[in-house]
Design a protein around this motif. Structure first.
Motif, PDB file in Angstrom:
ATOM      1  N   THR A 120      25.781  -5.925  37.310  1.00  0.00           N
ATOM      2  CA  THR A 120      26.983  -5.657  36.397  1.00  0.00           C
ATOM      3  C   THR A 120      27.960  -6.844  36.869  1.00  0.00           C
ATOM      4  O   THR A 120      27.738  -7.687  37.360  1.00  0.00           O
ATOM      5  CB  THR A 120      27.858  -4.294  36.975  1.00  0.00           C
ATOM      6  OG1 THR A 120      28.292  -4.547  38.390  1.00  0.00           O
ATOM      7  CG2 THR A 120      26.872  -3.229  36.822  1.00  0.00           C
ATOM      8  N   SER A 175      12.858  -4.592  31.031  1.00  0.00           N
ATOM      9  CA  SER A 175      13.586  -3.894  31.443  1.00  0.00           C
ATOM     10  C   SER A 175      13.796  -3.742  33.027  1.00  0.00           C
ATOM     11  O   SER A 175      14.615  -3.146  33.903  1.00  0.00           O
ATOM     12  CB  SER A 175      13.619  -2.126  31.242  1.00  0.00           C
ATOM     13  OG  SER A 175      12.207  -1.785  31.663  1.00  0.00           O
ATOM     14  N   ASP A 224      18.404  -5.237  33.315  1.00  0.00           N
ATOM     15  CA  ASP A 224      17.619  -4.622  32.270  1.00  0.00           C
ATOM     16  C   ASP A 224      18.258  -5.345  31.045  1.00  0.00           C
ATOM     17  O   ASP A 224      19.340  -5.130  30.386  1.00  0.00           O
ATOM     18  CB  ASP A 224      17.964  -3.148  32.028  1.00  0.00           C
ATOM     19  CG  ASP A 224      17.079  -2.573  30.897  1.00  0.00           C
ATOM     20  OD1 ASP A 224      16.641  -3.384  30.203  1.00  0.00           O
ATOM     21  OD2 ASP A 224      17.164  -1.348  30.924  1.00  0.00           O
ATOM     22  N   ILE A 225      17.436  -6.277  30.179  1.00  0.00           N
ATOM     23  CA  ILE A 225      17.746  -6.907  28.715  1.00  0.00           C
ATOM     24  C   ILE A 225      17.091  -6.202  27.651  1.00  0.00           C
ATOM     25  O   ILE A 225      17.170  -7.030  26.726  1.00  0.00           O
ATOM     26  CB  ILE A 225      17.710  -8.506  29.125  1.00  0.00           C
ATOM     27  CG1 ILE A 225      16.209  -8.790  29.220  1.00  0.00           C
ATOM     28  CG2 ILE A 225      18.449  -9.048  30.214  1.00  0.00           C
ATOM     29  CD1 ILE A 225      15.890 -10.220  29.082  1.00  0.00           C
ATOM     30  N   THR A 226      16.785  -5.013  27.746  1.00  0.00           N
ATOM     31  CA  THR A 226      16.243  -4.517  26.648  1.00  0.00           C
ATOM     32  C   THR A 226      17.597  -4.088  25.734  1.00  0.00           C
ATOM     33  O   THR A 226      17.594  -4.074  24.425  1.00  0.00           O
ATOM     34  CB  THR A 226      15.760  -2.742  26.753  1.00  0.00           C
ATOM     35  OG1 THR A 226      16.632  -2.372  27.550  1.00  0.00           O
ATOM     36  CG2 THR A 226      14.491  -3.342  27.653  1.00  0.00           C
ATOM     37  N   ASP A 227      18.673  -4.168  26.310  1.00  0.00           N
ATOM     38  CA  ASP A 227      19.945  -4.311  25.567  1.00  0.00           C
ATOM     39  C   ASP A 227      20.424  -5.688  25.541  1.00  0.00           C
ATOM     40  O   ASP A 227      21.072  -6.233  26.700  1.00  0.00           O
ATOM     41  CB  ASP A 227      21.078  -3.369  26.304  1.00  0.00           C
ATOM     42  CG  ASP A 227      22.546  -3.775  25.378  1.00  0.00           C
ATOM     43  OD1 ASP A 227      22.551  -4.421  24.735  1.00  0.00           O
ATOM     44  OD2 ASP A 227      23.327  -2.608  25.694  1.00  0.00           O
ATOM     45  N   PRO A 228      20.295  -6.649  24.592  1.00  0.00           N
ATOM     46  CA  PRO A 228      20.648  -8.078  24.563  1.00  0.00           C
ATOM     47  C   PRO A 228      22.083  -8.246  25.145  1.00  0.00           C
ATOM     48  O   PRO A 228      22.380  -9.369  25.410  1.00  0.00           O
ATOM     49  CB  PRO A 228      20.399  -8.435  23.171  1.00  0.00           C
ATOM     50  CG  PRO A 228      20.419  -7.029  22.065  1.00  0.00           C
ATOM     51  CD  PRO A 228      19.951  -6.223  23.152  1.00  0.00           C
ATOM     52  N   THR A 229      23.089  -7.406  24.924  1.00  0.00           N
ATOM     53  CA  THR A 229      24.358  -7.626  25.394  1.00  0.00           C
ATOM     54  C   THR A 229      24.477  -8.115  26.729  1.00  0.00           C
ATOM     55  O   THR A 229      25.445  -8.591  27.388  1.00  0.00           O
ATOM     56  CB  THR A 229      25.513  -6.631  25.172  1.00  0.00           C
ATOM     57  OG1 THR A 229      24.915  -5.457  25.710  1.00  0.00           O
ATOM     58  CG2 THR A 229      25.188  -6.534  23.737  1.00  0.00           C
ATOM     59  N   ARG A 230      23.430  -7.573  27.668  1.00  0.00           N
ATOM     60  CA  ARG A 230      23.471  -7.673  28.843  1.00  0.00           C
ATOM     61  C   ARG A 230      22.955  -9.310  29.407  1.00  0.00           C
ATOM     62  O   ARG A 230      22.988  -9.502  30.518  1.00  0.00           O
ATOM     63  CB  ARG A 230      22.522  -6.644  29.752  1.00  0.00           C
ATOM     64  CG  ARG A 230      23.013  -5.384  29.414  1.00  0.00           C
ATOM     65  CD  ARG A 230      22.182  -4.194  30.453  1.00  0.00           C
ATOM     66  NE  ARG A 230      22.338  -3.208  30.045  1.00  0.00           N
ATOM     67  CZ  ARG A 230      21.607  -2.258  29.445  1.00  0.00           C
ATOM     68  NH1 ARG A 230      20.388  -2.678  29.427  1.00  0.00           N
ATOM     69  NH2 ARG A 230      21.789  -1.010  29.323  1.00  0.00           N
TER      70      ARG A 230
END
Length: 370
Positions: free
Chosen positions: A39, A294, A312-318
């Protein structure tokens, strides 16, 4: 067993027979791993960890090399006495002796001669004979000459100065520089000036250990600290010996393992600190068909335990977190495999074993003529 060739011979792999996998695992080291979600806060905490560099100490060929923290590689020690005192005349030095000859009182004549200190340490002054000069300062020798002039009834019109300094040296040696001998004179010579003009090529982030040998005493300096110091300058003494050695830093790397294009060690430096983004998106680290996006972990050892920073970069904003997360020496980036990939490989191994068995059966039938 691997595949058989066209001649019908079956080949077997070389195998080291030790113990079963379960038995081998019993003797392996086990570490505690703390899982930490990547985070903004955990990234900031991780980046606040100091960039710890190690230095290889391998001077003793009878022992194993040692890794020590870089701050312990150079323990600075300065000489307490920083005043070498006046120059002491020695064998080989040359004196310039000037005297007024009163042959014509109205027109004084100045005569200057160069007198070298002999191998026995004496000088021969016209009208005064042989005088001991070696081991005296210029002022002491001048007083001695004046005393002789008074004894013989001559005026004190003689002056002397040192014109060549040949009896004393400063020795310089080190990594990447040519050995050099510097004449020691009656003008102050400073360690910083000698080191700065030695020709060493100092790279950003790398230091040199400077060793000063003086009268069986050792004094140690950091090149970086010496160059930026605003304190008292270090005077050099006659016959000082200076050694400049590059600090032998250990290669700093990040290990990339798991479901990646290739298991590799990625070099990093304290000057160009790569991020997790630089590491996983450079080259072919992530594999779109088999890497589990992930389950990307950065394992970092904290004393005897490990922290596993999970991304977990399945959400590209991360991905922005990966761009902020700084790598440190000996970090391990682990990329897990997709569950489907693991299942597919298991299936391939099963089918491959069946295929090899059938192929071996057919080969035997062919050899037996059935």
């Amino acid at each position: 067993m691997v595949g058989a060739n066209s001649c019908g011979r079956a080949y077997f792999p070389i195998e080291l027979k030790t113990k079963s996998r379960a038995e081998r695992s019993k003797g392996q080291e086990k570490n505690n791993v703390q899982l930490v979600a990547l985070t903004e806060k955990s990234t900031l905490d991780a980046n606040n960890a100091p960039y710890k560099r190690k230095v290889i100490v391998a001077n003793d060929l009878t022992q194993a090399a040692k890794l020590i923290p870089s701050e312990q590689a150079i323990v600075e020690r300065f000489p307490k006495n920083n005043d070498p005192g006046p120059y002491i005349i020695g064998i080989g030095d040359v004196l310039s002796v000037s005297e007024i000859l009163a042959t014509d009182p109205s027109v004084p004549t100045f005569v200057t001669r160069q007198i070298a200190i002999s191998d026995e340490g004496f000088i021969n002054v016209y009208g005064l004979g042989s005088l001991q000069a070696s081991g005296l300062t210029q002022s002491e020798l001048q007083d001695k000459i004046y005393q002789k002039l008074l004894e013989v009834g001559r005026p004190r019109t003689m002056e002397l100065s040192l014109s060549e300094f040949n009896s004393k040296r400063i020795f310089l040696n080190g990594d990447g520089i040519s050995s050099n001998v510097i004449k020691y004179t009656n003008y102050p010579i400073f360690l910083e000036d000698v080191v700065a003009t030695s020709g060493i090529k100092q790279e950003a982030g790398f230091d040199y250990k400077i060793l000063l040998m003086r009268n069986e005493q050792e004094y140690t300096f950091s090149f970086i600290n010496l160059m930026k110091s605003k304190g008292p300058r270090v005077r050099l003494f006659p016959d000082d010996r200076i050694f400049i050695n590059a600090v032998n830093y250990s290669l700093e790397t990040v290990l990339v393992v798991g479901e990646t294009g290739a298991q590799r060690a990625v070099p990093i430096t304290s000057i160009q600190r790569p991020t997790l983004s630089d590491t996983i998106f450079s080259g072919s680290v992530l594999r779109s068909g088999s890497s589990d996006f992930s389950q990307i972990y950065v394992l970092r050892q904290i004393e005897k335990n490990f922290k596993a920073y999970h991304l977990d970069i399945t959400d590209p904003t991360r991905i922005k977190l990966a761009k902020k997360f700084e790598m440190r020496p000996d970090d391990i980036v682990f990329v897990a495999a997709q569950p489907l990939t693991l299942y597919s490989r298991t299936l391939q191994q099963i089918l491959g074993s069946v295929g090899l068995t059938l192929q071996g059966r057919d080969t035997l039938r062919s050899e037996l003529g059935n």
